[in-house]
Write an enzyme that holds these catalytic residues in place. Structure first.
Site, mmCIF file in Angstrom:
data_model
loop_
_atom_site.group_PDB
_atom_site.id
_atom_site.type_symbol
_atom_site.label_atom_id
_atom_site.label_comp_id
_atom_site.label_asym_id
_atom_site.label_seq_id
_atom_site.Cartn_x
_atom_site.Cartn_y
_atom_site.Cartn_z
ATOM 1 N N GLY A 14 0.625 -1.317 0.249
ATOM 2 C CA GLY A 14 -0.297 0.215 -0.708
ATOM 3 C C GLY A 14 0.984 1.236 -0.145
ATOM 4 O O GLY A 14 0.794 2.005 0.663
ATOM 5 N N ALA A 15 1.761 1.518 -0.842
ATOM 6 C CA ALA A 15 2.957 2.518 -0.811
ATOM 7 C C ALA A 15 2.529 3.531 -1.844
ATOM 8 O O ALA A 15 3.422 4.372 -2.343
ATOM 9 C CB ALA A 15 4.429 1.364 -0.833
ATOM 10 N N THR A 16 1.356 3.720 -2.484
ATOM 11 C CA THR A 16 1.364 4.126 -3.498
ATOM 12 C C THR A 16 0.504 5.404 -2.699
ATOM 13 O O THR A 16 1.080 6.318 -3.856
ATOM 14 C CB THR A 16 0.260 3.535 -4.364
ATOM 15 O OG1 THR A 16 -0.569 3.211 -4.304
ATOM 16 C CG2 THR A 16 1.018 2.440 -5.614
ATOM 17 N N SER A 17 0.349 5.806 -1.463
ATOM 18 C CA SER A 17 -0.163 7.044 -1.090
ATOM 19 C C SER A 17 -0.364 7.161 0.283
ATOM 20 O O SER A 17 0.737 5.661 0.979
ATOM 21 C CB SER A 17 -1.756 7.195 -1.276
ATOM 22 O OG SER A 17 -2.213 6.067 -1.435
ATOM 23 N N GLY A 18 -0.459 8.108 0.661
ATOM 24 C CA GLY A 18 -0.946 7.926 2.778
ATOM 25 C C GLY A 18 0.604 7.979 3.244
ATOM 26 O O GLY A 18 1.880 7.827 2.478
ATOM 27 N N SER A 146 -3.988 0.222 13.721
ATOM 28 C CA SER A 146 -4.572 1.134 14.368
ATOM 29 C C SER A 146 -4.814 1.014 15.924
ATOM 30 O O SER A 146 -5.689 -0.155 16.446
ATOM 31 C CB SER A 146 -5.707 1.341 13.490
ATOM 32 O OG SER A 146 -7.206 1.854 14.002
ATOM 33 N N TYR A 171 -13.868 -2.692 10.242
ATOM 34 C CA TYR A 171 -12.914 -1.896 9.747
ATOM 35 C C TYR A 171 -11.704 -2.712 10.974
ATOM 36 O O TYR A 171 -10.463 -3.339 11.113
ATOM 37 C CB TYR A 171 -12.616 -0.508 9.574
ATOM 38 C CG TYR A 171 -11.237 -0.509 9.595
ATOM 39 C CD1 TYR A 171 -9.614 0.013 8.643
ATOM 40 C CD2 TYR A 171 -10.952 0.601 11.346
ATOM 41 C CE1 TYR A 171 -9.032 0.833 8.565
ATOM 42 C CE2 TYR A 171 -9.569 1.079 11.488
ATOM 43 C CZ TYR A 171 -8.421 1.769 9.807
ATOM 44 O OH TYR A 171 -7.571 1.005 9.427
#
Length: 268
Positions: A14-18, A146, A171
């Protein structure tokens, strides 16, 4: 500048944003080779190009990789590609996450989508990368979790929440599972709540967030072999704190492994 991360290979999901993107940037800036995972080849390539163009990252340090975590077969293919090209992996950052959708959604594999993308895909990936993940000092898995995991319960009889669905509960369950997974004795792993950051998940928290770069800093610190870790530890930003009681309970850990094995194995 010399860094203890220099020469290390890190896979960030998940390294494309944030936070994932900022984690990849900070790792590469410190000399690590970053395997940058995105949902599609286009997204992974675009993020890689952006790092090279805007952050001045040396192109030899970032490699784009793609897999849609809503399809476990793609997770398997990703793992095989990593093992083939990078038989020595120092760190796996399990960061990819989606906010559970408003409407109950099952993947093609038959799993509730947040449970699969946020937890099951990472469970499978970690398992398949176990051989490549080095046992050298500093080799580790960092789960980006989280604080919402504290509000969660794993619905053992209905993990896909077919009977009663709430996006927040779905979630939170996925994040609790990821946090429990860090206590698995098979891997050296920690979990970190990077703070409430201004990313795509912010609406779940409904507050103003810190910058993604700040959140990523807490993740990068745990990737650094100079940071000693205790297996199964949970960090709230930079501080080690106790996770939810379930996260360190042996029975829960074993039960979750059984459930996860069952759910990822029917992909053939």
């Amino acid at each position: 500048m010399s860094s203890s991360l220099s020469g290390r290979t890190v896979l960030v999901t998940g390294a494309t944003s944030g936070i994932g993107y900022e984690t990849a940037r900070q790792l590469a800036e410190r000399g690590a080779t970053v395997l940058l995972h995105g949902r599609t080849p286009e997204e992974a390539q675009a993020a890689t190009d952006r790092l090279i163009a805007t952050a001045g990252i040396d192109g030899s340090l970032v490699r784009p990789l793609a897999a849609d975590f809503a399809r476990l077969e793609e997770v398997e293919n990703l793992a095989h590609a990593v093992v083939r090209e990078h038989p020595h992996l120092d760190v796996l950052v399990n960061n990819a996450a989606i906010a559970a959708p408003e409407r109950h959604t099952l993947t093609a594999d038959g799993n509730e989508i947040a449970f699969q993308v946020n937890f099951l895909a990472h469970y499978l990936l970690t398992d398949l990368l176990a051989a490549a993940l080095t046992t050298d000092p500093g080799g580790r898995v960092v789960n980006v979790s989280s604080s919402l995991h504290r509000t969660a319960a794993i619905q053992w009889n209905d993990p896909h929440r077919l009977r009663r669905y709430s996006r927040l509960a779905a979630y939170a369950q996925s994040q609790l599972a990821l946090t429990v997974f860090a206590s698995d004795p098979r891997v050296t792993a920690v979990s970190v709540h990077p703070g409430i950051c201004d990313t795509g998940l912010l609406p779940l928290y409904g507050l103003e967030g810190e910058s993604a770069a700040e959140g990523a800093g807490h993740v990068v610190r745990l990737c650094d072999p100079a940071t000693e870790i205790v297996n199964g530890a949970y960090y709230d930003r930079d501080e080690r704190v106790a996770p939810a009681a379930a996260a360190t309970d042996d029975r829960t850990i074993k039960r979750l492994n059984k459930l996860a094995d069952l759910l990822v194995s029917h992909t053939g």
